[in-house]
Structures are given as C-alpha cells and as structure tokens.
Design an enzyme around this catalytic site. Sequence first.
Site, PDB file in Angstrom:
ATOM      1  N   CYS A 345       0.826  -1.210   0.000  1.00  0.00           N
ATOM      2  CA  CYS A 345       0.000   0.000   0.000  1.00  0.00           C
ATOM      3  C   CYS A 345       0.861   1.260   0.000  1.00  0.00           C
ATOM      4  CB  CYS A 345      -0.940  -0.013   1.211  1.00  0.00           C
ATOM      5  SG  CYS A 345      -2.024   1.438   1.316  1.00  0.00           S
ATOM      6  N   CYS A 469      33.458  13.683  -3.943  1.00  0.00           N
ATOM      7  CA  CYS A 469      33.954  14.520  -2.842  1.00  0.00           C
ATOM      8  C   CYS A 469      33.146  14.274  -1.575  1.00  0.00           C
ATOM      9  CB  CYS A 469      33.899  15.993  -3.231  1.00  0.00           C
ATOM     10  SG  CYS A 469      32.217  16.603  -3.491  1.00  0.00           S
ATOM     11  N   CYS A 474      21.323  15.472   0.567  1.00  0.00           N
ATOM     12  CA  CYS A 474      20.235  14.552   0.895  1.00  0.00           C
ATOM     13  C   CYS A 474      19.032  14.865   0.008  1.00  0.00           C
ATOM     14  CB  CYS A 474      19.855  14.681   2.369  1.00  0.00           C
ATOM     15  SG  CYS A 474      18.463  13.615   2.845  1.00  0.00           S
TER      16      CYS A 474
END
Length: 507
Positions: A345, A469, A474
């Site tokens: 789901c 590097c 994120c």
Amino acid sequence: MSTDLEEQEDELVALQSIFSNEEFVRDESKFAGTVRVSAELPADFTVFLKAGKSQRQYKISFLPPLLLSFELPEDYPSSSPPSFTLTCSWLTHTQLDALSAQLVEVYQANCGNVILFSWVQFLREEALKFLGICNELEVASDSSFTLQDIRSAAAPQVKNNSLTSGSKPADGKRGNAKNRGKRGGSAPASVPSSNSVDQLSPAVEGAASLLDEAEDSSQDEEDPSQALPSQILSYDALQKQKVFDGTVFDCGVCYLSYLGSECVQLSECGHIFCQTCLGEFCKFQITEGNVRNVSCPQADCTATPTPAQVLTLVGEELFSRYDRLMLQTTLDCMSDVAYCPRPSCAAAVIQEKSSTLAMCSVCGFAFCVKCKKTYHGTDECEDKKIKEKEEYQKIVGSCLPLPESQEGRSALWDDYNTGSKARKRLLENRYGRKTLMVFLESGLSDGWIEKNSKPCPHCSRKIEKNGGCNRMYCTQCHHCFCWACLTVFSAKNTSTHFQDGSCILFP
C-alpha cells in the site's frame, strides 16, 4: 458614377495592402467589409472592475478591437458617405453613438474624398481621447449583462437606418432605448433610407469570428458579470503573447538569440530561456529525482516554471514523474503525514496530533505512527530488537544460535549459498531453514547498510557514498552536509567549511 466605382475599388485595394487579413475582411461580392481597429493605449493603462462595493484593477496593454463594418453606396465618395456599423464590447451605446457621429463629421469635413482610412486612423489614435478616456477604464459588473451582449457586438445589424449626411436621427436616439448606456452594443449610422440594407453582408456576418479568439476563455452565461472582464483580460494576454512570440531574445543559458515563439519566460522572475536549454535542464533534474531543483537556471534565482510550462518542456511521461515526486517531496516535508507500513500500500496518511493512531484510507490498516506496527492503544511501543529476538527464539527453538559476529554470519551465509545439497540440509537442520532464509539474510543486509552508509544529520535518512567529494546532498530533506564530520551547511558556505575546518573536500 464610374469614377466613384473606381475610387471605391482603389480604396478597398489600398486597405487590403495596408492591413493584414486579421485586421481587414473584404466582402468580394460587393463594396463592403469589416475593419478591426485596436485603440492605442497609453502606458500603465488600468481597467477597474466594479462589483458591488468591491473594486479590482488590472494593468493591461491591449483592449479588444472596435469593429467597423461598412458598405459603400454607388455614389460614394462623391455624394454619400458609407453606411456603417460601429461595434465594441467595452464601450456603452452612448459612447458608440458619439463616435459614430464624429465619423460622420469627419466625412462631411472631407466631402468628396475617400474616408475609410481616415476613420480607421481616428478610431485608433483619437477615439479614447475623444471619449475622455485617458489612463483608466471603469467596467461595472451588471447582473443584467449577458455574454450574448458581447457576442452581439460581433454580429451587428444594419437595418432601416435613417441618418444621412448632415442630418440627425428622427427620434434623437440610436440603438435600442432600453439598452442605452449598457456595454457591448453597436451603433448603426449614415445610410440613406433609399439604400437601406435588409440583410447582413457576408463580411458583416463574418465579423463575429473576429472576436472568437478573445472569447475562447470567457466564462459561461452562468456568471455573466465576469464575461466582459474575462474577455478583456484574455484578449490582453493573447496580444501580449503575440508580441512576445515576434520579439528576439537572448537565452540566459546558451546566450544565442531566438524568437520569443522558441523561448520560455518564467512569470515569477521574468528570465527568458530558449525551450531547448530550459527543457534539457528540467529533464535532467526530473530524471535525477531532484524535482525541487526544477527552477530558474539563473544564479541565485528561486523562481519556478508553471506546471503547464514543465509539461510542454519535458512531455507527458517525465511530467508524470515530476508530478508524483513533487507530491512525494511535499508530503515528506509535512510533519503530520505518515505512510502506511504495508509494502503493498504505502499510501500517505494524515495523522492526528493528539494520538499515535493512524488509519490508512486506502487499505484500512490502523497502525502506530511511532513503531509502524498494528495499533496497540496506549501501551508503549516494544523495542524492535527485543521483539525480533523473541520471535527468533520462538522460531529457533532447539536449533543452534547464529554466530554473534558479522564476519561469522557472512561466512555462514557464504557456506550455505555455495554448499552442496547435503551441506545445505545439514546447515538447515543445525540452524533452522527459516532462520537462515529470513534472519540471517536480513541481518546481513542491515549490517551492510550500517557499514556502508551514514545517516543524514538532518533527517537521519541512510545515505551511501560511492565516490566523489565529501560534500553530500540529501534528496529527502534537501540539506547539504560533510561526509567526514556530518556537519550540516548551506550551499553557499561549502568552500568555507572545507577551507577553514579540518575536513578535506576531496579525500
């Protein structure tokens, strides 16, 4: 008479050579036609929309055109003026009457000469000034005003007109008396009674099509008070786009020159780029999953293209991915959104602030937002490792325990995968088949993740570094951090961190 006909033909041919097919439509079957005249507006021209006590204003550059529909009598220009109808959706009948009377005076001042071009010049350059409209136009919202009133401006009727050169209307009025003062009418004028026209010419009937492009986005008759403002705004936007398409611009990425029809302008910042450069930029960001970076390529500019622009630039397939990822990243940033823990789901669920209960509206699963297990009421969430250990003990029973070290478990897994059938059967009897297939494999996976990744210092998302590097980004919370020391920093002070600190950018 032959001289008049020659002058009429010469005048119509001249109008065809001066104006485009959009501006002038001639009726080839007779000496008649329709001229579309756009009044010249001063800079910062404002339209005020009054609706009850409220008032809105819009800065516009173009107003819908006035339509001058005419038919030339046989004795024009020597003796009679043209019979004509003046139509405009944003002027009142009174204003149209005044303009019509002024056109007659212009003819009388130049009696014996062709007059159509002079009329067009007057309507284009002097009509607003003549009516006392300088920098503002007030449009009142009237519940009795319908969209048909606008359409009637594009389908004028010339019938039983009685105004001749130098004369006045018999009743002192023009048009329909009960509509007097309303907008969107037509003002018939100056045709001798002996030359009255009982049917519309094809050119006059075709005048309705001249406003179609400005009416396409008008609202339905269910909201008639917005019909005229909508027509004005949509026509203004259409003409601005035409001007933009015909102007040459320098792309802000490749610095080559393109027509506006090959460019895209971002409405938030006004920066202009060619479709190729901006399209490739957007496609790259969407393909990489960085939908938050689908923005203006100009340095330090955070403006974003509209969804319609993105769809045009990248196509339907990539736009579907863009739309899905934008929804996903938006939900990830919302603190009151959790996801259904069922793998089949994984729908987004709005959680209650005062409770740890979340109910999936798709599959109906009720779960705890902390431990992501079946909702357990007010009881504390069990520690995940303790619970797994208890389940492991239930399954293992009399079987031998797995090795404690990661190296020992890896060696056992390699032995099981590469061993013969007899060896696998021996290991299954010793440790348990389910233990080997479930806990050992998942334990090795968790161990690999723990060993080869680090948590984002802002959102704790596991991130793997496979080269490059030490500056990491994120994709979940869109923060930058140092891989070596896990310090969060902004994109602007990246160089400062690696220059002044003990960390190095390239290990």
